[in-house]
Design a protein around this motif. Sequence first.
Motif, PDB file in Angstrom:
ATOM      1  N   MET A 189     117.004  47.123  12.757  1.00  0.00           N
ATOM      2  CA  MET A 189     117.537  46.566  13.989  1.00  0.00           C
ATOM      3  C   MET A 189     118.457  47.563  14.690  1.00  0.00           C
ATOM      4  O   MET A 189     118.553  47.607  15.905  1.00  0.00           O
ATOM      5  CB  MET A 189     118.332  45.283  13.679  1.00  0.00           C
ATOM      6  N   ILE A 190     119.158  48.347  13.889  1.00  0.00           N
ATOM      7  CA  ILE A 190     120.140  49.267  14.447  1.00  0.00           C
ATOM      8  C   ILE A 190     119.465  50.497  15.050  1.00  0.00           C
ATOM      9  O   ILE A 190     119.906  51.069  16.032  1.00  0.00           O
ATOM     10  CB  ILE A 190     121.144  49.694  13.349  1.00  0.00           C
ATOM     11  N   ASP A 191     118.339  50.898  14.472  1.00  0.00           N
ATOM     12  CA  ASP A 191     117.656  52.112  14.905  1.00  0.00           C
ATOM     13  C   ASP A 191     116.759  51.781  16.107  1.00  0.00           C
ATOM     14  O   ASP A 191     115.586  51.476  15.966  1.00  0.00           O
ATOM     15  CB  ASP A 191     116.822  52.678  13.751  1.00  0.00           C
ATOM     16  N   VAL A 192     117.320  51.808  17.282  1.00  0.00           N
ATOM     17  CA  VAL A 192     116.591  51.476  18.493  1.00  0.00           C
ATOM     18  C   VAL A 192     116.168  52.776  19.161  1.00  0.00           C
ATOM     19  O   VAL A 192     116.987  53.616  19.495  1.00  0.00           O
ATOM     20  CB  VAL A 192     117.465  50.639  19.456  1.00  0.00           C
ATOM     21  N   SER A 193     114.866  52.948  19.340  1.00  0.00           N
ATOM     22  CA  SER A 193     114.362  54.217  19.868  1.00  0.00           C
ATOM     23  C   SER A 193     114.244  54.236  21.381  1.00  0.00           C
ATOM     24  O   SER A 193     114.091  55.292  21.974  1.00  0.00           O
ATOM     25  CB  SER A 193     112.985  54.520  19.247  1.00  0.00           C
ATOM     26  N   SER A 194     114.252  53.090  22.022  1.00  0.00           N
ATOM     27  CA  SER A 194     114.178  53.053  23.488  1.00  0.00           C
ATOM     28  C   SER A 194     114.896  51.811  23.972  1.00  0.00           C
ATOM     29  O   SER A 194     115.426  51.013  23.196  1.00  0.00           O
ATOM     30  CB  SER A 194     112.723  53.058  23.946  1.00  0.00           C
ATOM     31  N   ASP A 195     114.877  51.615  25.301  1.00  0.00           N
ATOM     32  CA  ASP A 195     115.581  50.487  25.904  1.00  0.00           C
ATOM     33  C   ASP A 195     114.655  49.311  26.153  1.00  0.00           C
ATOM     34  O   ASP A 195     115.056  48.339  26.773  1.00  0.00           O
ATOM     35  CB  ASP A 195     116.224  50.952  27.220  1.00  0.00           C
ATOM     36  N   SER A 196     113.436  49.365  25.699  1.00  0.00           N
ATOM     37  CA  SER A 196     112.473  48.307  25.973  1.00  0.00           C
ATOM     38  C   SER A 196     112.830  47.027  25.236  1.00  0.00           C
ATOM     39  O   SER A 196     113.367  47.048  24.118  1.00  0.00           O
ATOM     40  CB  SER A 196     111.072  48.771  25.557  1.00  0.00           C
ATOM     41  N   PHE A 197     112.484  45.904  25.848  1.00  0.00           N
ATOM     42  CA  PHE A 197     112.697  44.595  25.230  1.00  0.00           C
ATOM     43  C   PHE A 197     111.931  44.495  23.916  1.00  0.00           C
ATOM     44  O   PHE A 197     112.367  43.837  22.967  1.00  0.00           O
ATOM     45  CB  PHE A 197     112.244  43.497  26.189  1.00  0.00           C
ATOM     46  N   VAL A 231     112.692  46.777  18.386  1.00  0.00           N
ATOM     47  CA  VAL A 231     113.360  45.902  17.418  1.00  0.00           C
ATOM     48  C   VAL A 231     114.846  45.774  17.768  1.00  0.00           C
ATOM     49  O   VAL A 231     115.539  46.774  17.927  1.00  0.00           O
ATOM     50  CB  VAL A 231     113.196  46.462  15.988  1.00  0.00           C
ATOM     51  N   GLY A 232     115.319  44.529  17.902  1.00  0.00           N
ATOM     52  CA  GLY A 232     116.732  44.268  18.147  1.00  0.00           C
ATOM     53  C   GLY A 232     117.123  44.193  19.606  1.00  0.00           C
ATOM     54  O   GLY A 232     118.226  43.743  19.932  1.00  0.00           O
ATOM     55  N   ASN A 233     116.242  44.617  20.516  1.00  0.00           N
ATOM     56  CA  ASN A 233     116.623  44.600  21.936  1.00  0.00           C
ATOM     57  C   ASN A 233     116.608  43.204  22.548  1.00  0.00           C
ATOM     58  O   ASN A 233     116.999  43.021  23.687  1.00  0.00           O
ATOM     59  CB  ASN A 233     115.698  45.533  22.730  1.00  0.00           C
ATOM     60  N   TYR A 234     116.133  42.221  21.835  1.00  0.00           N
ATOM     61  CA  TYR A 234     116.222  40.840  22.313  1.00  0.00           C
ATOM     62  C   TYR A 234     117.665  40.348  22.334  1.00  0.00           C
ATOM     63  O   TYR A 234     117.977  39.280  22.896  1.00  0.00           O
ATOM     64  CB  TYR A 234     115.375  39.920  21.429  1.00  0.00           C
ATOM     65  N   LYS A 235     118.590  41.095  21.730  1.00  0.00           N
ATOM     66  CA  LYS A 235     119.997  40.684  21.677  1.00  0.00           C
ATOM     67  C   LYS A 235     120.578  40.470  23.069  1.00  0.00           C
ATOM     68  O   LYS A 235     121.490  39.665  23.261  1.00  0.00           O
ATOM     69  CB  LYS A 235     120.813  41.740  20.927  1.00  0.00           C
TER      70      LYS A 235
END
Length: 443
Positions: free
Chosen positions: A9-17, A20-24
């Motif tokens: 969840m912490i390792d976000v590779s882009s800003d896309s929805f 993983v985890g960008n639904y926050k």
Amino acid sequence: MSGSYDDSMIDVSSDSFWEVGNYKRTVKRVDDGNRLCNDLMSCIHERARIEKSYAQQLSEWGKRWRQLIEKGPQYGMLERAWSSLCTEAEKVSELHMEVKAALMGEDFEQLKNWQRDAYHKQMIGGFKETKEADDGFRKAQKPWAKKLKEVETMKKMYHSACKEEKLAASRENNSKLESNNNPEVLKKLQEKVEKCQQEAQKTKERYEKSLEELDKLTPQYMENMEQVFEQWQQFEDKRIRFFKELLLEVKQHLDLSTNHKFQTIYHTLEDTIAATDGEEDLKWFRSNHGPGMPMNWPQFEDWSIDLNRTLSRRGTKKTSEGVTLTGISQTGADQPVQPLKTNNSSVSSAERTPDWSDEDTTANPFSANGDGNPFEDEPASPVVSVPVRALYDYEGQEQDELTFKAGDELTKIGEEDDQGWCKGRLKDGKIGLYPANYVEDIQ
């Protein structure tokens, strides 16, 4: 498994929805909606305080200026027009108090109740809706995130094998270029290269297979995420539509231009000012304070021994002001009759000659020096000082008489004479005569 999922969840590779985890951000919007309710309530409450403060200032302004206008020199219809500004302030003040009451009693309470029904606090903190949104997205994303984790592992293994293959091939080439190359060493390097190539091929196949499996999960992942997202889109849509309706109601309460009471106030104000007639005001002033006032012009009067008459101005009757024979305004049927003042104990008969008339106005007939105080040159006599209170209004008609209003306090400094007059002193020090039956002793 859950620990590795949380790490991903912490390792976000882009800003896309879809990462993983960008639904926050969508989950955070639920909390933001609750905060916006608080902000809007604060906004309405602050505006209500402004409306109340403005209403109070208008009311105080109108009251103060109405008193100033009434006490000032303005008169007639123009005075009424000026005063109508104060009336406008008082009426508008009432309307702004109504606005304040509507903002707090209707809009504020409506928003407060809606917030209570839409956001439910949990015992452990936070809101029930926030937890539901987070759980929904987490559940929808978990299978795909798990497979994505495997893909990342396969990718790292493949890249590592490719790196080893390249390193082995480089060593083999270097060994071939050396002049004193050992056939045994060269053979081992070649075997190492072949082994690395085989390992790279295996990791590549696993990597590709893992990607294929992830691709198969992606449509279901997108569908599940869409469903959860749409659920909270609808939740946010309810808040937006409610805020819009509430803001329209606030606008309706603030917009006094559509209030018929507000329109009536300014129609009345305009009509009152427009009705001002300068000629009427000038006529009124001429009739009440100018040449148009009635006058008791001096007329020839025969001498008479009738004790009920006097040859002084006190014996004339001011018909224009409703004044009696002695100049006392009869404000009530129970007001006593003023005593006749043909002589008094304070003034000698020699000073009041029978033939004194209105034409003798060059000096004060009651004072030896003509300075207006008939008691300055009198011989000393025992002074009786008794506090008394006026029962009626009395306006002195001669220089030796006092003028006072009902309720005024003065000091009696002489006993009542045979005609019912007393000598007294006002609080400002002026001394003169007054009707004894117009006052009472202060107990």
